[in-house]
Design a protein around this motif. Sequence first.
Motif, PDB file in Angstrom:
ATOM      1  N   GLN A  25       0.824  -1.202   0.000  1.00  0.00           N
ATOM      2  CA  GLN A  25       0.000   0.000   0.000  1.00  0.00           C
ATOM      3  C   GLN A  25       0.864   1.260   0.000  1.00  0.00           C
ATOM      4  OE1 GLN A  25      -3.317  -0.200  -0.357  1.00  0.00           O
ATOM      5  NE2 GLN A  25      -3.359   2.037  -0.565  1.00  0.00           N
ATOM      6  N   ARG A  26       1.995   1.227   0.691  1.00  0.00           N
ATOM      7  CA  ARG A  26       2.921   2.365   0.676  1.00  0.00           C
ATOM      8  C   ARG A  26       3.463   2.600  -0.732  1.00  0.00           C
ATOM      9  NH1 ARG A  26       7.377   2.154   2.537  1.00  0.00           N
ATOM     10  NH2 ARG A  26       7.741   4.328   3.155  1.00  0.00           N
ATOM     11  N   HIS A  27       3.773   1.500  -1.424  1.00  0.00           N
ATOM     12  CA  HIS A  27       4.277   1.633  -2.793  1.00  0.00           C
ATOM     13  C   HIS A  27       3.217   2.239  -3.727  1.00  0.00           C
ATOM     14  CE1 HIS A  27       6.412   0.626  -6.502  1.00  0.00           C
ATOM     15  NE2 HIS A  27       5.289   0.059  -6.933  1.00  0.00           N
ATOM     16  N   LEU A  28       1.977   1.802  -3.578  1.00  0.00           N
ATOM     17  CA  LEU A  28       0.910   2.350  -4.416  1.00  0.00           C
ATOM     18  C   LEU A  28       0.595   3.800  -4.068  1.00  0.00           C
ATOM     19  CD1 LEU A  28      -1.517  -0.729  -4.514  1.00  0.00           C
ATOM     20  CD2 LEU A  28       0.096   0.008  -6.286  1.00  0.00           C
ATOM     21  N   ASN A  29       0.834   4.203  -2.821  1.00  0.00           N
ATOM     22  CA  ASN A  29       0.602   5.589  -2.420  1.00  0.00           C
ATOM     23  C   ASN A  29       1.737   6.516  -2.837  1.00  0.00           C
ATOM     24  OD1 ASN A  29      -1.812   4.817  -1.242  1.00  0.00           O
ATOM     25  ND2 ASN A  29      -0.919   4.574   0.802  1.00  0.00           N
ATOM     26  N   GLY A  30       2.826   5.939  -3.341  1.00  0.00           N
ATOM     27  CA  GLY A  30       3.943   6.768  -3.796  1.00  0.00           C
ATOM     28  C   GLY A  30       4.965   7.078  -2.736  1.00  0.00           C
ATOM     29  N   ASP A  31       5.121   6.209  -1.719  1.00  0.00           N
ATOM     30  CA  ASP A  31       6.141   6.402  -0.685  1.00  0.00           C
ATOM     31  C   ASP A  31       7.382   5.598  -1.069  1.00  0.00           C
ATOM     32  OD1 ASP A  31       4.340   7.945   0.695  1.00  0.00           O
ATOM     33  OD2 ASP A  31       3.590   6.272   1.897  1.00  0.00           O
ATOM     34  N   PRO A  32       8.420   6.235  -1.587  1.00  0.00           N
ATOM     35  CA  PRO A  32       9.559   5.476  -2.104  1.00  0.00           C
ATOM     36  C   PRO A  32      10.620   5.137  -1.067  1.00  0.00           C
ATOM     37  CG  PRO A  32       9.832   7.790  -2.637  1.00  0.00           C
ATOM     38  CD  PRO A  32       8.537   7.674  -1.868  1.00  0.00           C
ATOM     39  N   TYR A  33      10.601   5.800   0.098  1.00  0.00           N
ATOM     40  CA  TYR A  33      11.700   5.617   1.056  1.00  0.00           C
ATOM     41  C   TYR A  33      11.526   4.295   1.813  1.00  0.00           C
ATOM     42  CZ  TYR A  33       8.160   7.497   4.257  1.00  0.00           C
ATOM     43  OH  TYR A  33       7.007   7.722   4.959  1.00  0.00           O
ATOM     44  N   PRO A  34      12.631   3.613   2.129  1.00  0.00           N
ATOM     45  CA  PRO A  34      12.544   2.320   2.829  1.00  0.00           C
ATOM     46  C   PRO A  34      12.319   2.501   4.323  1.00  0.00           C
ATOM     47  CG  PRO A  34      14.828   2.855   2.379  1.00  0.00           C
ATOM     48  CD  PRO A  34      14.014   3.951   1.742  1.00  0.00           C
ATOM     49  N   LEU A  35      11.981   1.390   4.973  1.00  0.00           N
ATOM     50  CA  LEU A  35      11.706   1.377   6.411  1.00  0.00           C
ATOM     51  C   LEU A  35      12.470   0.240   7.068  1.00  0.00           C
ATOM     52  CD1 LEU A  35       7.817   1.893   6.504  1.00  0.00           C
ATOM     53  CD2 LEU A  35       9.578   3.630   6.864  1.00  0.00           C
ATOM     54  N   SER A  36      12.842   0.455   8.333  1.00  0.00           N
ATOM     55  CA  SER A  36      13.439  -0.612   9.134  1.00  0.00           C
ATOM     56  C   SER A  36      12.329  -1.466   9.745  1.00  0.00           C
ATOM     57  CB  SER A  36      14.321  -0.021  10.229  1.00  0.00           C
ATOM     58  OG  SER A  36      13.544   0.768  11.120  1.00  0.00           O
ATOM     59  N   LEU A  37      12.713  -2.557  10.405  1.00  0.00           N
ATOM     60  CA  LEU A  37      11.712  -3.450  10.985  1.00  0.00           C
ATOM     61  C   LEU A  37      10.926  -2.754  12.089  1.00  0.00           C
ATOM     62  CD1 LEU A  37      10.384  -6.210  11.260  1.00  0.00           C
ATOM     63  CD2 LEU A  37      12.270  -6.907  12.731  1.00  0.00           C
ATOM     64  N   ASP A  38      11.598  -1.993  12.940  1.00  0.00           N
ATOM     65  CA  ASP A  38      10.893  -1.293  14.019  1.00  0.00           C
ATOM     66  C   ASP A  38       9.918  -0.261  13.454  1.00  0.00           C
ATOM     67  OD1 ASP A  38      12.287  -2.772  15.885  1.00  0.00           O
ATOM     68  OD2 ASP A  38      13.912  -1.300  16.050  1.00  0.00           O
ATOM     69  N   GLU A  39      10.311   0.423  12.389  1.00  0.00           N
ATOM     70  CA  GLU A  39       9.405   1.403  11.781  1.00  0.00           C
ATOM     71  C   GLU A  39       8.203   0.726  11.136  1.00  0.00           C
ATOM     72  OE1 GLU A  39      12.835   4.728  10.629  1.00  0.00           O
ATOM     73  OE2 GLU A  39      12.028   3.366   9.107  1.00  0.00           O
ATOM     74  N   ILE A  40       8.425  -0.436  10.530  1.00  0.00           N
ATOM     75  CA  ILE A  40       7.304  -1.167   9.931  1.00  0.00           C
ATOM     76  C   ILE A  40       6.333  -1.633  10.999  1.00  0.00           C
ATOM     77  CG2 ILE A  40       6.680  -3.235   8.639  1.00  0.00           C
ATOM     78  CD1 ILE A  40       9.369  -2.984   7.186  1.00  0.00           C
ATOM     79  N   LEU A  41       6.869  -2.175  12.099  1.00  0.00           N
ATOM     80  CA  LEU A  41       6.000  -2.640  13.181  1.00  0.00           C
ATOM     81  C   LEU A  41       5.247  -1.478  13.824  1.00  0.00           C
ATOM     82  CD1 LEU A  41       8.367  -5.253  14.880  1.00  0.00           C
ATOM     83  CD2 LEU A  41       6.445  -5.699  13.359  1.00  0.00           C
TER      84      LEU A  41
END
Length: 297
Positions: free
Chosen positions: A95-111
């Motif tokens: 969903q982040r990719h479809l919304n146009g968010d290109p920056y990556p995330l760490s595991l803690d940020e994803i959780l």
Amino acid sequence: MQKRRSRIICCERIRKTVTMDPALLREREAFKRRALSNPVVENKKKEKNASEQPKKKAKSSSQPKQPKDFNYKTHAGSSQYNFGILAKIVKHMKQRHLNGDPYPLSLDEILDETNQLDVGIRQKNWLLNGALENNPKLQVDAEGKYLFKPPYNIKDRRSLLKLLDKHDQRGLGGIALDDVAECIPNVEKALKVLGDSVICITQPISKKKILFYNDKGTQFTVDEEFQKLWRSVAVDGLDEEKIEEYLQKQGITSMQDIGVKKVTPVQKRKKPSNRKSNFKKLNQHMSDILEDYTDKN
């Protein structure tokens, strides 16, 4: 203690029975001193048993070593709960990719973004040691952070049309609509804008929709007379050889140019061997005895 007392009693009896010889008395006193100084054998056994007990406990406390190779699918922590966490992560990254968010995330940020902060250490180790890295829907950058990995590198309807055109030119076939939906947002809207440039076909068995490029340069109109003649010819149960024989009987030879021509390999001419001349030159002194059998075969 009983053995010690019995020894002392025996010594007293010996003292009474034997004559009071001073040499015997000295030997008796020396024997008593040795008996009192020597430790009892029972005490040694007890000390040995007491020293062996902590060693056994130490051996039992040692734990077996875990294998070095880690497989997140066969690991003990890989349960339905763990895969539920992984499914939420993949869905959120998509969903982040479809919304146009290109920056990556760490595991803690994803959780944190998926509201899964209550995940334990065991589940985090399972995710970090292969579950996220080996997932085909995710990719890892140089810093160890995670991004969504779309099936195709397309961002809008123009890049989609170019990709379909490339597949058509190379004969790669169509592209599944489900894969395109993971690459660009609002697929249905993009297809409406493209219009008749894209053909959508539904597979009869799997019911999946496949997109093809509609090359308008190959389209042409055929007269109705040719269409009627084409439909009137029955070719059911006929192979290419029988059709070719039928056309030859009717005087039509244009089909011979269609298809792959069989190319016969050109045979190379063999160079004449100089064996005969060399044979005579090297063996001139035996020319009257030797015979040449090369031409008789």
